[in-house]
Design an enzyme around this catalytic site. Sequence first.
Site, PDB file in Angstrom:
ATOM      1  N   ASP A 161      25.381 -15.773  -0.562  1.00  0.00           N
ATOM      2  CA  ASP A 161      26.372 -14.701  -0.530  1.00  0.00           C
ATOM      3  C   ASP A 161      27.636 -15.218   0.131  1.00  0.00           C
ATOM      4  O   ASP A 161      27.584 -16.070   1.030  1.00  0.00           O
ATOM      5  CB  ASP A 161      25.834 -13.488   0.224  1.00  0.00           C
ATOM      6  CG  ASP A 161      24.789 -12.714  -0.558  1.00  0.00           C
ATOM      7  OD1 ASP A 161      24.809 -12.781  -1.802  1.00  0.00           O
ATOM      8  OD2 ASP A 161      23.969 -12.030   0.069  1.00  0.00           O
ATOM      9  N   ASP A 187      25.761 -10.182  -7.771  1.00  0.00           N
ATOM     10  CA  ASP A 187      25.528  -8.810  -7.289  1.00  0.00           C
ATOM     11  C   ASP A 187      26.564  -7.852  -7.868  1.00  0.00           C
ATOM     12  O   ASP A 187      26.243  -6.729  -8.263  1.00  0.00           O
ATOM     13  CB  ASP A 187      25.602  -8.756  -5.759  1.00  0.00           C
ATOM     14  CG  ASP A 187      24.577  -9.639  -5.067  1.00  0.00           C
ATOM     15  OD1 ASP A 187      23.510  -9.903  -5.658  1.00  0.00           O
ATOM     16  OD2 ASP A 187      24.860 -10.065  -3.929  1.00  0.00           O
TER      17      ASP A 187
END
Length: 167
Positions: A128, A146
Amino acid sequence: MSEKALTLKESGIRWLWLAVVVFIADIAIKLFVMDNMGYGWANRIEVLPFFNFLYVHNYGAAFSFLSDQAGWQRWFFTGIAVVVTGMLAYWMSKLPAKEKWNNIAYALIIGGAIGNVFDRVVHGFVVDYLDFFWGNYHWPAFNLADSTICIGAAMIILDGFRKKSAE
């Protein structure tokens, strides 16, 4: 639609190119982040008063759900993504290619899901790098995969409302 089966060219499978683009872009960005940024919040790059780039690992799912578990969640979330990807690809094969909205939604979800599966299988975690915040409250870090999963899901939900209002 008639009873005849759609050919590959006529079906929504034609839209899988978008999933491939999402996957390649997602993996390229993640590799760039891993190769060029220091790990953790202390190494973040402040971009805007509400946004940072950073490099963190997510061992769970959305919002780090189950990230504190012993490792079984890696394969659990991989399995879910594989099943959902297969189901969406099957649905795409039954949709005509001209039905752009749902085919795009499914392709965005597939591309994002495969991007995160790649991370889980290869690295054991999802990379991330996007950090949005307000004051001291930080939204959980996330990535392109995402984002495309959420956009695709939102498109499916909106499609449900569109069809109801059209009837």
